[in-house]
Write an enzyme that holds these catalytic residues in place. Structure first.
Site, short mmCIF file in Angstrom:
data_model
loop_
_atom_site.label_atom_id
_atom_site.label_comp_id
_atom_site.label_asym_id
_atom_site.label_seq_id
_atom_site.Cartn_x
_atom_site.Cartn_y
_atom_site.Cartn_z
N CYS B 86 18.16 -9.16 11.39
CA CYS B 86 18.62 -10.00 10.24
C CYS B 86 19.92 -10.38 10.79
O CYS B 86 20.58 -11.24 10.32
CB CYS B 86 18.89 -9.18 8.91
N HIS B 335 16.72 -16.00 2.80
CA HIS B 335 17.10 -15.44 3.84
C HIS B 335 15.80 -15.21 5.21
O HIS B 335 15.12 -14.52 5.44
CB HIS B 335 17.21 -13.69 3.58
#
Lengths: 139, 390
Positions: B86, B335
């Site tokens: 991420c 996200h």
């Protein structure tokens, strides 16, 4: 869909998974489990193998509901409802993340005394994968 | 070291776009970034490109960056894929900054993209759990929901943090996203709704987590001494720091802090010559609500263990003294894994230039802005600090 842990990769640390063998740094005597190639504490590279008692205390935990656990555990979640996962502070020092079993999720609490047992985790490529789960200590 | 400035940023809307492809998302972000360079930039003048992605689904694992750059009409730019889960594009940013500050490039691009909505649910759950220490964490039956849940439980145990503090993060960030036209979740979300959210991985509920998101973002950087030939409003990268930690959380001494984030922020503050209290606003990595609380402590905004009280005080609300995740954060803005790091930078740069997309979202006090981008549960962290060029 399961995360790919190849048979050679799994077999390479079967002693750790099925016999709970840790490494003890020959330089600083710290015990590492899972085993490491380089000591976390002193950078030493030589370890004696040492079996762990499998005893420890619950350090933290989570109860994973449908959609919370990796998909290879779906079959189990269908049968049992939840996947219980925790980090165990082992008696000899290291901490390890593992499945928790033979306990109702409402009984889980930090500090609970546990012991290691070998249980089926899941199967991949037709081979059952076994490993450590922790259950309430039976003295 | 050569000073580095942002000369243009671009980001797609975040959301689920089943009809769109990686290429057209990346193209849209690149188009917006190029158009944002108000005096114009010839793509042929870009020296290097760093593209962050996890490559969810595995549709394109090799030569990812050249393919994206080609789709954006930037064929020929030396491009490579940067992967740190991420934090992929946070590290792509770090690499682009380094390329310029070292003198090897005059103009560089940091970008990120992810397409998650193509996959059936169980395949997404495969891809969302491949960035821990797979052999041990994954075989223990968990992915990041459970990992952050175990960190949350420790924080509650050690510091008395309450479930209501965790829920407050999601409520605040969902509220912030209402005004953000690029956010994924733009519907009112109350504390009452948060308390009724189904359980995901105790003590975390579904509303404490991110969704499945598609999106892309791009940041164009130049040597600071050249920046004014491209734009009247360059933004300086005054601080850049990265850190790493043990991947499996059981190998860490503490589960209630991300040492990688502490290390990254200390380096970024040192480079900028400022202290945490100098930061006016930030975009932080709230992949799970507890992660935003940890960030307040790791970045030095409040004392260790006090993040719940800090949030409760209202300081991090949009109208507070130090707004955090004014965009909606990962929980509400969305996200799309590889896009998150550079997407955060788009928000901070636009705020610093006084160019928030809606006036309701423009922050008043914007001296220093910070971005905090975390890979997995803290195995890799990139922190950047920005300030408008005077």
């Amino acid at each position: 869909m399961t995360s790919y842990i190849s048979l050679p990769m799994y077999a390479a640390n079967i002693d750790q998974r099925l016999r709970i063998i840790a490494g003890k740094c020959t330089n600083c005597s710290i015990i590492v489990y899972p085993q490491r190639l380089v000591c976390k504490c002193c950078g030493g590279k030589n370890f004696d193998l040492t079996p762990l008692s499998g005893l420890g205390e619950l350090y933290t935990f989570s109860v994973l509901h449908g959609g919370g656990a990796p998909s290879e555990f779906d079959y189990e979640q269908k049968m049992t409802g939840d996947v219980l996962c925790g980090i165990v502070d082992l008696f000899e020092g290291p901490r390890v993340m593992a499945r928790l079993a033979d306990i109702d999720s409402s009984q889980l609490k930090i500090g609970l005394k546990l012991e290691a047992v070998i249980r089926r985790l899941y199967d991949q490529e037709g081979i059952l994968r076994y490993g450590v789960k922790f259950v309430p200590e039976t003295l | 070291m050569i000073d580095v400035a942002v000369i243009g940023v671009g980001q797609t809307r975040y959301g689920m776009f089943p009809g769109r492809t990686l290429k057209d998302l990346f193209y849209e972000a690149s188009r917006e970034a190029l158009d944002d360079v108000d005096k114009g930039l010839d793509p042929n003048d870009i020296d290097e490109a760093f593209v962050g992605t996890l490559s969810t689904g595995g549709a394109q694992l090799g030569n990812f960056a050249p393919l994206m750059m080609e789709a954006a009409g930037m064929v020929g730019v030396g491009a490579r894929h940067v992967e740190n889960a991420c934090a992929s594009s946070g590290f792509a940013m770090r690499d682009a900054v380094s390329a310029i500050s070292s003198g090897s490039a005059d103009i560089a691009v940091a970008a990120g993209v992810e397409k998650m909505s193509d996959l059936p649910r169980e395949r997404n759950r495969l891809w969302l759990g491949i960035s821990g220490d797979v052999e041990w964490e994954r075989l223990a039956g968990t992915n990041f929901a459970g990992i952050y849940a175990m960190m949350a439980r420790r924080h509650m145990f050690e510091y008395g943090t309450k479930i209501s503090h965790i829920k407050m993060v999601a409520v605040k960030n969902r509220q912030n996203a209402l005004e953000n036209p690029k956010a994924q979740f733009r519907s009112a979300f109350t504390m009452e709704q948060a308390t009724k959210s189904p359980n995901l991985a105790s003590p975390l509920d579904f509303s404490d987590a991110c969704g499945i998101t598609d999106g892309a973002s791009m940041v164009i950087l130049a040597r600071a001494d050249l920046a004014r030939s491209f734009t009247d409003q360059p933004v300086l990268v005054v601080g850049s720091g990265v850190g790493s930690d043990y991947v499996a959380i059981h190998d860490r001494t503490s589960l209630t802090k991300l040492q990688g984030a502490v290390d990254a922020s200390v380096k970024a503050y040192e480079m900028a010559g400022i202290r945490p209290e100098d930061i006016d606003f930030a975009e932080v990595h709230d992949c799970f609500a507890i992660a935003e609380l940890l960030s307040y402590e790791d970045l030095g905004f409040c004392d260790r263990g006090k993040s719940g009280i800090y949030l409760e005080s209202g300081i991090t609300q949009r109208d507070g003294k130090r707004p955090i995740n004014n965009s909606g954060g990962l929980i509400a803005k969305g996200h799309p894994i590889g896009s998150t790091g550079t997407g955060q930078i788009c928000e901070v740069v636009n705020q610093l230039r006084g160019r928030a997309d809606t006036s309701a979202r423009q922050l008043a006090n914007v001296g220093y802005g910070l971005t905090h981008n975390v890979g997995g549960s803290g195995a890799a962290v990139a922190v950047h600090i920005f300030k408008a060029m005077e």
